[in-house]
Write a protein that holds these residues in place. Structure first.
Motif, PDB file in Angstrom:
ATOM      1  N   ASN A  30     -59.631 -76.365 -60.868  1.00 20.43           N
ATOM      2  CA  ASN A  30     -60.837 -75.668 -61.302  1.00 20.43           C
ATOM      3  C   ASN A  30     -61.906 -75.597 -60.214  1.00 20.43           C
ATOM      4  O   ASN A  30     -62.833 -74.802 -60.306  1.00 20.43           O
ATOM      5  N   LEU A  31     -61.772 -76.469 -59.196  1.00 17.23           N
ATOM      6  CA  LEU A  31     -62.812 -76.518 -58.173  1.00 17.23           C
ATOM      7  C   LEU A  31     -62.759 -75.343 -57.210  1.00 17.23           C
ATOM      8  O   LEU A  31     -63.761 -74.952 -56.638  1.00 17.23           O
ATOM      9  N   ILE A  32     -61.561 -74.820 -57.003  1.00 17.27           N
ATOM     10  CA  ILE A  32     -61.439 -73.761 -55.991  1.00 17.27           C
ATOM     11  C   ILE A  32     -60.886 -72.479 -56.598  1.00 17.27           C
ATOM     12  O   ILE A  32     -60.214 -72.531 -57.625  1.00 17.27           O
ATOM     13  N   PRO A  33     -61.169 -71.337 -55.955  1.00 16.99           N
ATOM     14  CA  PRO A  33     -60.745 -70.061 -56.543  1.00 16.99           C
ATOM     15  C   PRO A  33     -59.238 -69.919 -56.634  1.00 16.99           C
ATOM     16  O   PRO A  33     -58.490 -70.604 -55.945  1.00 16.99           O
ATOM     17  N   HIS A  34     -58.860 -69.015 -57.495  1.00 17.06           N
ATOM     18  CA  HIS A  34     -57.462 -68.819 -57.846  1.00 17.06           C
ATOM     19  C   HIS A  34     -56.572 -68.540 -56.630  1.00 17.06           C
ATOM     20  O   HIS A  34     -55.434 -69.017 -56.564  1.00 17.06           O
ATOM     21  N   ASN A  35     -57.094 -67.784 -55.680  1.00 16.55           N
ATOM     22  CA  ASN A  35     -56.240 -67.407 -54.546  1.00 16.55           C
ATOM     23  C   ASN A  35     -55.924 -68.572 -53.600  1.00 16.55           C
ATOM     24  O   ASN A  35     -55.096 -68.450 -52.719  1.00 16.55           O
ATOM     25  N   LEU A  36     -56.601 -69.709 -53.806  1.00 14.45           N
ATOM     26  CA  LEU A  36     -56.260 -70.883 -52.990  1.00 14.45           C
ATOM     27  C   LEU A  36     -55.296 -71.815 -53.715  1.00 14.45           C
ATOM     28  O   LEU A  36     -54.903 -72.850 -53.199  1.00 14.45           O
ATOM     29  N   HIS A  37     -54.952 -71.464 -54.945  1.00 17.65           N
ATOM     30  CA  HIS A  37     -54.115 -72.364 -55.759  1.00 17.65           C
ATOM     31  C   HIS A  37     -52.712 -72.645 -55.216  1.00 17.65           C
ATOM     32  O   HIS A  37     -52.228 -73.771 -55.347  1.00 17.65           O
TER      33      HIS A  37
END
Lengths: 521, 251
Positions: A308-315
């Protein structure tokens, strides 16, 4: 004589609308004749339903269900929940080894929603259930009251659970039957009768057992008592760590050892200098092999938070990182399990427990004979002064190192207060501990964010090749996380001064003085 | 909620047996069922071993919601309650419309007592009266057992005429042949001619004349509880299937 009885009792789990249910816990096994004798004018028919089947009693390690007056049973692919003054609930699903948040939706799952999320349901007892139907008939052979009887037996005892169903229009008969059954329950009432009847020797695990202290008890005895107690707590968690039931076993294991280490280091001069150094090394060696596994547990438990801390594209990079953590945890677990199962380890734990059983095998230091109360006042007062000194010096420009020092000293103060709590007024302690806990939470988060950043950096380096290059996905994810965590650490850092001011109220000051510093000055 | 009336203007046709066994079939299918025993000669209550209540004979009873709900008795079977009313009563249609009305006090009292019935089955008295007319109006379906004999043919004619005269919806009439003896040529011929005469009124299912049904009096329970594999039991199950799901099973 009762030809139409065959279909009775073949009822489904579908609740009977308009009927209420009551549960009775009876010691040992119930005799039909005794019930019938108490109910003139009625006949009582008890019929076996199916065959005896095994059941598993489920709870978590510290038996939080039992503490709440509940019984959770898994039998024949269904969970059965019994609780005080409530309808019996049933749900078709397995429970053993699962966490409450992983149960499928259903009545039992809903009723268990307050169960600790970090604790898994484990089998704490076994036995057999024989289900019987109970029918109370009038002279026309009309059913007046229906019920279900569970004759339960375990290797250590037996008892009976009777669930009575009130049928519409037959309330008077119900009251009579109810009274007759209630008369049969003697001794332990309700849910506790279940545990006492089936498992009389079962002790509940306590992560913080009560340790009785005397005000004038020599400090070395206090130290030995505490260490002895927590060694046993640690041992009670070993099997759960090996079986990998939930992460709390390792956590409690480590907390126990940490408490022992702080007794060794905080009770200065209680043991001889040599022995103190020796013990520090022994307990540090015991704890060391558990550190990495605990770190990995924490990361994995917080997995959702990280995502949840970072945007989806970094998942994708993050997923790669967690896959590696998961794999590493498996390796750590097998290593740690091997160690905990080893003969050497078992022998050294046995030796330690023996060593702290009484003070005969301990080497006394200069403070060994000081009375516990007097010694506690000195230690706590000194630590409190130190906490205040550091905290009051903190400004916005103070280096992070000092904040870390404050966290360590707060922890030491907390441990000291908890160790000696039985010697002091509980109310005053509670008043002090509340703002102290808040301050510690604040400092704890500050520390967590800092440790996590370091760990992420280390992970990135570890993943990089000889040229210092790292997989793009992982690099991006780690970078993103560090940026967010750094922001969070800063905001926790900013709250430290306020948290301390809250703790450092005139009331707390007076309490500290009156509790720990009343004799001198 | 669905109201099913079991009615016949001729006695001894198996009407009460139909009420009891249908009620049981609905309950077995997972419905909450209330069986109202309205026939003073009938014995729905008897078959469920429920004693008739003495207090239920006065007309005001149906206005007294509390007394009404208290008079309901649970049968020995899951989901099946009995109202051993045993009464002749003019305002029964008022009661039925209250049962339908979600906001009526009666309905609310039943719901709060946990008895939101899906199906109400009425075991009706065997005559033409204001009560029967009211029931014909209120019921969703009127199940009429007919013995395939000349005399029964006449009484069924009367019932259909009554519906026509009073402008009642004939579609509600769901007749079926009861106490059928296959070997009797008279039975076969009567069934054939009546099906021709009333092609839409008769269900396909027939219930045979069977000792197992007569034994209900000894057992005081629905047929399928003591003769689960009997022809009679299968017939009532088929009757339920055809009424509820429109499924015609080959017997």
């Amino acid at each position: 004589m009762q030809e139409h009885k065959k279909t009775r009792g073949g009822s489904t789990e579908r609740g009977m609308a308009g009927s209420s249910e009551e549960v009775f816990f009876l010691p040992s096994l119930m005799g039909t004749s005794a019930v019938e004798a108490a109910l003139p004018g009625f006949s009582v028919v008890v019929e076996q339903v199916g065959v005896a089947r095994p059941f598993a009693l489920l709870d978590c390690h510290d038996q939080s269900l039992r503490a709440k007056g509940r019984v959770l049973i898994e039998s024949g692919g269904a969970l059965q929940l019994l609780q005080k003054e409530q309808r019996h609930l049933s749900q078709n699903c397995a429970g053993k080894g699962r966490f409450v948040q992983d149960l499928p939706r259903g009545p039992v799952q809903a009723a268990l929603s307050g169960f600790p999320e970090l604790r898994a349901f484990m089998q704490i007892g076994t036995g057999e259930i024989e289900e019987k139907s109970l029918t109370v008939l009038d002279e026309l052979q009309k059913t007046q009251v229906k019920g279900t009887i569970w004759c339960m037996s375990s290797p250590t005892g037996q008892m009976t659970i009777v669930r009575l169903q009130q049928l519409r229009g037959y309330e008077r008969a119900y009251q009579k039957v109810r009274a007759a059954i209630a008369d049969m329950s003697v001794g332990e009432q309700g849910i506790q009768a279940f545990y006492v009847g089936l498992y009389p020797d079962m002790d509940a695990y306590q992560a913080k057992p009560e340790i009785k202290l005397g005000k004038t008890e020599p400090s070395i005895e206090v130290a030995a008592d505490i260490i002895h107690t927590y060694l046993k707590v640690a041992r009670q968690n070993e099997d759960g760590v090996i079986a990998d039931i939930d992460t709390e076993f390792l956590h409690d294991y480590r907390v126990s050892l940490r408490k022992i280490r702080s007794v060794v280091s905080l009770f200065k001069g209680v043991f001889s200098e040599d022995q103190t150094a020796d013990l520090k090394r022994v307990f540090s060696d015991l704890m060391a092999p558990t550190g990495r596994m605990r770190d990995l547990d924490v990361y994995l438990l917080e997995k959702d938070m990280y995502f949840n801390l970072i945007p989806h594209n970094l998942h994708p990079g993050l997923q790669g990182m967690f896959d590696r953590f998961q794999k590493e945890r498996g390796q750590e677990l097998s290593r740690l399990s091997r160690r905990l199962r080893s003969i050497d380890y078992g022998a050294s734990m046995d030796r330690l427990i023996e060593m702290f059983d009484g003070i005969g095998r301990l080497k006394a230091g200069p403070n060994a004979d000081r009375g516990a109360y007097d010694y506690a006042c000195t230690l706590i007062w000194k630590r409190y002064r130190k906490v205040c000194k550091i905290a009051r010096s903190i400004t916005d420009d103070t280096p992070d190192e000092t904040v870390h020092d404050l966290r360590i000293d707060c922890k030491k103060l907390r441990y000291l207060m908890e160790f000696f709590a039985p010697l002091f007024d509980a109310k005053g302690f509670k008043t002090i501990l509340k703002p102290l806990k808040k301050l510690q939470d604040n400092l704890g988060l500050f520390n967590d964010y800092s440790v996590q950043q370091e760990a992420l950096l280390a992970f990135a380096f570890q993943q990089s090749n000889a040229q210092g290059r790292v997989d793009t996905q992982i690099g991006l994810a780690v970078g993103g996380l560090i940026a967010v965590l750094d922001q969070r650490q800063k905001s926790e850092r900013n709250r430290v001064i306020t948290s301390f001011q809250h703790f450092d109220s005139p009331e707390t000051r007076t309490l500290f003085r009156s509790l720990f510093h009343h004799k001198k000055e | 909620m669905k109201i099913i009336a079991c009615y016949s203007n001729k006695g001894g046709v198996g009407k009460t047996a139909t009420s009891v066994n249908l009620a049981y079939a609905y309950a077995q299918a997972g419905k909450q069922v209330l069986l109202c025993d309205l026939d003073p000669q009938g014995a729905s209550g008897f078959y469920f071993r429920v004693k008739p209540s003495k207090k239920l004979t006065d007309a005001r009873f149906f206005e007294d919601v509390e007394r009404f709900t208290k008079a309901i008795r649970a049968s020995d079977f899951e989901g099946l309650d009995v109202l051993p009313a045993n009464l002749t009563f003019r305002d029964f249609d008022v009661f039925l419309s209250r049962m339908r009305n979600k906001r009526s006090r009666l309905k609310k009292a039943l719901v709060s007592a946990g008895s939101d019935y899906d199906v109400i089955i009425l075991d009706c008295p065997p005559n033409f009266s204001t009560l029967s007319e009211n029931i014909f109006k209120a019921a969703d379906e009127i199940v009429v057992p007919v013995i395939p004999t000349t005399l029964s043919e006449r009484t069924f004619d009367q019932l259909v005429s009554f519906f026509e005269e009073h402008k009642l919806r004939k579609k509600k009439l769901r007749a079926f042949f009861s106490m059928v003896q296959k070997r009797k040529i008279l039975h076969q011929e009567t069934m054939e001619s009546m099906r021709k005469l009333y092609p839409k009124r008769f269900l396909q299912t027939t219930v045979p004349f069977a000792a197992d049904i007569e034994k209900m009096g000894q057992h005081r329970a629905p047929v399928s509880t003591y003769a689960e594999r009997s022809v009679a039991c299968a017939a009532y199950r088929a009757l339920f299937d055809e009424l509820e799901n429109g499924v015609v099973s080959t017997q």
